[in-house]
Structures are given as structure tokens and as C-alpha cells.
Scaffold this active site. Sequence first.
Site, mmCIF file in Angstrom:
data_model
loop_
_atom_site.group_PDB
_atom_site.id
_atom_site.type_symbol
_atom_site.label_atom_id
_atom_site.label_comp_id
_atom_site.label_asym_id
_atom_site.label_seq_id
_atom_site.Cartn_x
_atom_site.Cartn_y
_atom_site.Cartn_z
ATOM 1 N N SER A 44 0.828 -1.209 0.000
ATOM 2 C CA SER A 44 0.000 0.000 0.000
ATOM 3 C C SER A 44 0.861 1.257 0.000
ATOM 4 O O SER A 44 1.779 1.389 0.809
ATOM 5 C CB SER A 44 -0.886 0.033 1.247
ATOM 6 N N HIS B 132 -8.280 -0.451 -6.986
ATOM 7 C CA HIS B 132 -7.021 -1.092 -6.616
ATOM 8 C C HIS B 132 -6.619 -2.191 -7.597
ATOM 9 O O HIS B 132 -5.860 -3.083 -7.267
ATOM 10 C CB HIS B 132 -7.108 -1.686 -5.212
ATOM 11 N N HIS C 282 -5.646 -9.545 -1.017
ATOM 12 C CA HIS C 282 -5.538 -9.943 0.392
ATOM 13 C C HIS C 282 -6.565 -11.025 0.706
ATOM 14 O O HIS C 282 -7.612 -11.122 0.065
ATOM 15 C CB HIS C 282 -5.782 -8.728 1.296
ATOM 16 N N TYR D 96 -8.498 -11.114 3.189
ATOM 17 C CA TYR D 96 -9.747 -10.545 3.717
ATOM 18 C C TYR D 96 -10.720 -10.147 2.614
ATOM 19 O O TYR D 96 -11.887 -9.887 2.882
ATOM 20 C CB TYR D 96 -9.465 -9.362 4.660
ATOM 21 N N GLU D 97 -10.223 -10.116 1.366
ATOM 22 C CA GLU D 97 -11.139 -9.852 0.251
ATOM 23 C C GLU D 97 -11.954 -11.089 -0.097
ATOM 24 O O GLU D 97 -12.876 -11.016 -0.908
ATOM 25 C CB GLU D 97 -10.357 -9.387 -0.983
ATOM 26 N N ALA E 279 2.677 -2.035 4.238
ATOM 27 C CA ALA E 279 2.400 -1.031 5.264
ATOM 28 C C ALA E 279 1.931 -1.804 6.496
ATOM 29 O O ALA E 279 1.176 -2.763 6.374
ATOM 30 C CB ALA E 279 1.313 -0.082 4.788
ATOM 31 N N MET F 80 -1.563 -7.407 7.271
ATOM 32 C CA MET F 80 -2.519 -8.370 6.703
ATOM 33 C C MET F 80 -2.010 -8.966 5.392
ATOM 34 O O MET F 80 -2.809 -9.378 4.547
ATOM 35 C CB MET F 80 -3.873 -7.687 6.479
ATOM 36 N N SER F 81 -0.698 -9.020 5.228
ATOM 37 C CA SER F 81 -0.167 -9.543 3.958
ATOM 38 C C SER F 81 1.161 -10.252 4.200
ATOM 39 O O SER F 81 1.505 -10.578 5.336
ATOM 40 C CB SER F 81 0.030 -8.378 2.970
ATOM 41 N N ASN G 291 1.639 3.578 11.264
ATOM 42 C CA ASN G 291 0.912 4.004 12.470
ATOM 43 C C ASN G 291 1.273 3.068 13.611
ATOM 44 O O ASN G 291 1.781 1.966 13.374
ATOM 45 C CB ASN G 291 -0.602 3.950 12.212
ATOM 46 N N HIS H 106 -5.979 10.641 10.305
ATOM 47 C CA HIS H 106 -5.763 10.131 8.946
ATOM 48 C C HIS H 106 -4.824 11.014 8.137
ATOM 49 O O HIS H 106 -3.958 10.520 7.411
ATOM 50 C CB HIS H 106 -7.097 9.973 8.206
HETATM 51 CL CL1 6GU Z 1 -2.566 -1.525 13.405
HETATM 52 N N1 6GU Z 1 -2.996 -3.717 12.035
HETATM 53 C C1 6GU Z 1 -3.021 -4.450 10.915
HETATM 54 N N2 6GU Z 1 -3.458 -5.717 11.000
HETATM 55 N N3 6GU Z 1 -2.630 -3.990 9.719
HETATM 56 C C2 6GU Z 1 -2.185 -2.724 9.663
HETATM 57 C C3 6GU Z 1 -2.152 -1.885 10.792
HETATM 58 C C4 6GU Z 1 -2.574 -2.447 11.995
HETATM 59 N N4 6GU Z 1 -1.665 -0.682 10.414
HETATM 60 C C5 6GU Z 1 -1.410 -0.761 9.101
HETATM 61 N N5 6GU Z 1 -1.727 -1.996 8.639
#
Ligand code: 6GU
Length: 279
Positions: A30, A61, A83, A85-86, A113, A211-212, A235, A247
Site C-alpha cells: 500500500s 485497486h 488480500h 480478507y477480500e 504497510a 494483513m499480507s 501508524n 488520517h
Molecule cells: Cl494496526 N494492524 C493491521 N493488521 N494492519 C495494519 C495496521 C494495523 N496498520 C497498518 N496496517
Amino acid sequence: MSLISHLDEAASVIRAKSPITPVVGVVLGSGLGAWAESLAEPVVLPYSEIPFMPVSTIVGHAGKLWIGLANGVPVACLQGRVHLYEGHAPERAVFGARLLARLGCRAALLTNAAGGTRPTFQPGDLMLIRDHLNLTGQNPLVGPNEAGLGPRFPDMTHAYDRRIAALAREAASDSGVSIHEGIYAGLLGPSYETPAEITMLRTLGADAVGMSTVHEVIALRHMGVRCGAMSCITNLAAGLSPRPLDHKEVEETARQSRERFTSLLSTWVQKVGAAITGG
Ligand code: 6GU
């Protein structure tokens, strides 16, 4: 039809469009897609034109495969990934990573990310992934093994190649970018974690969460490809941020780190390409 024949059909479509045989594969996470636009002699294929390639369900995307030269190194680059989750099955979600291997890549650099679970991390930090925790509850190798691709029970001791990691440290130092190192926890998503889950992940030794990446690395190691991976900490994870995520602030941080990240990535690809082709 087998996975191998699907990969070969996809590879032949790509080979008909570009004379370049890639040696290094790059997966852009990302916010990092722009790196592909720096390639020389580029050939670009939307995923929708590649047989059997899964296409993202997220509007806007739609991914692209790039073939080209990065500092003279022949690369294949996935700009955008699908991903779990899709709703994609894990063995489908790694088709693009496997395609990089089938096209000839002997090393792959994966980027993502991620949220920071180490309290001292700051948004914008870069983290070289030393190892991972696959906490998705899924594995892309479930099902009959394709013996023509790799072994039934692949070793994961060196999931993240030591030499490629050393080259990342060199690339960081050469490009004047400081990097951290740590453990990446891969979760299914799409919801972010609760503060209690982040405490659990820290206890388990995770420094970043996303998540990847973990399934791609499993599939690439299955095929004998050496892997390196880098997270952009966009973050801090739940419970670690002093205030709710802003954001605009996160986007601004991501934008700023993108320049450092992409210059580091260019140098890393160059070094890995030289190491792979030069011995
Ligand atoms: Cl806090 N968690 C997850 N699972 N994926 C992220 C994230 C947090 N921040 C960016 N990608």
C-alpha cells in the site's frame, strides 16, 4: 488443470509481451506502487489480462504486473496485491508471487504497510522483517502438494534470507536511510486489532502487524526463492498511540516515508540483482 499449467499459461502471456527475463521479483505494498514507474523499458500488464491472476475486489485497486529494468537489473514487479480478507483462498492469493518465481526470479523483495507494536516505533519508521508469525490460521500450501513446484513440508528456518537482509542494511546505509529490524505478525483482518490483541502480539514477540506478506513468503520459499521484506510503519497499533489516529497525519507520514522507502528499495534491488547474477 494443475497450478503449474496455470502458471505456465500466465508466464507465456507475459513472455510474449516482454523480452526481459526477470531475476528479482518485487511486491509493492500500500502506498508504494509508484516505485514501478521508475523502471526502464517497462512492459505493463493489468492483472485482468493475465490468465488465472486474481484481481482485487477493492474498487480502484486493480493491480498491474510490471516487467522492466531497475538500475539495469531485470525485475518483475507486482503493483498491488490481493488480500485474504477480500475473500480469496490463500492458494489463490499467492498466484502472483508464484508467477514471479515461474518467470525466473530467484529472489523476491516484499514490501507492506504495517502497524507498529513496538512502543518505541514512530510512524514513518522502516522495519526490515527478520522473521514472521503467520497468525492468519491459513496456509497457501494446504491441499495436495505440487511436487513440481516444491516439497510437501518446506523448511522455514531461513524464510527471510540472511544475505538479502545484509544487503538491505548496506542499502540503507548507502542511501542514508535508517531502518529497524523486527518480527512481522500476519493477521487475517480486515478489522484492526483490539488493544488486548496488540498486547498479546507484543508478548508473542511481534514488532509490527499487518494483513499480507506471510503467505507470499511461504509460497516463495516453497519454490526455493530467497526472500527479503520491509515494512513501512504507517501508524502505531491499537493501545500504543497517545491519541486516536489522525488520517491526515498518517497519510502525510506515509507520503514522506515513501520517498525514503523507494530510494532504499532501488538500492536494495540493485544489490540483490548483482548478488544473484554475479555469484
Ligand atoms: Cl494496526 N494492524 C493491521 N493488521 N494492519 C495494519 C495496521 C494495523 N496498520 C497498518 N496496517
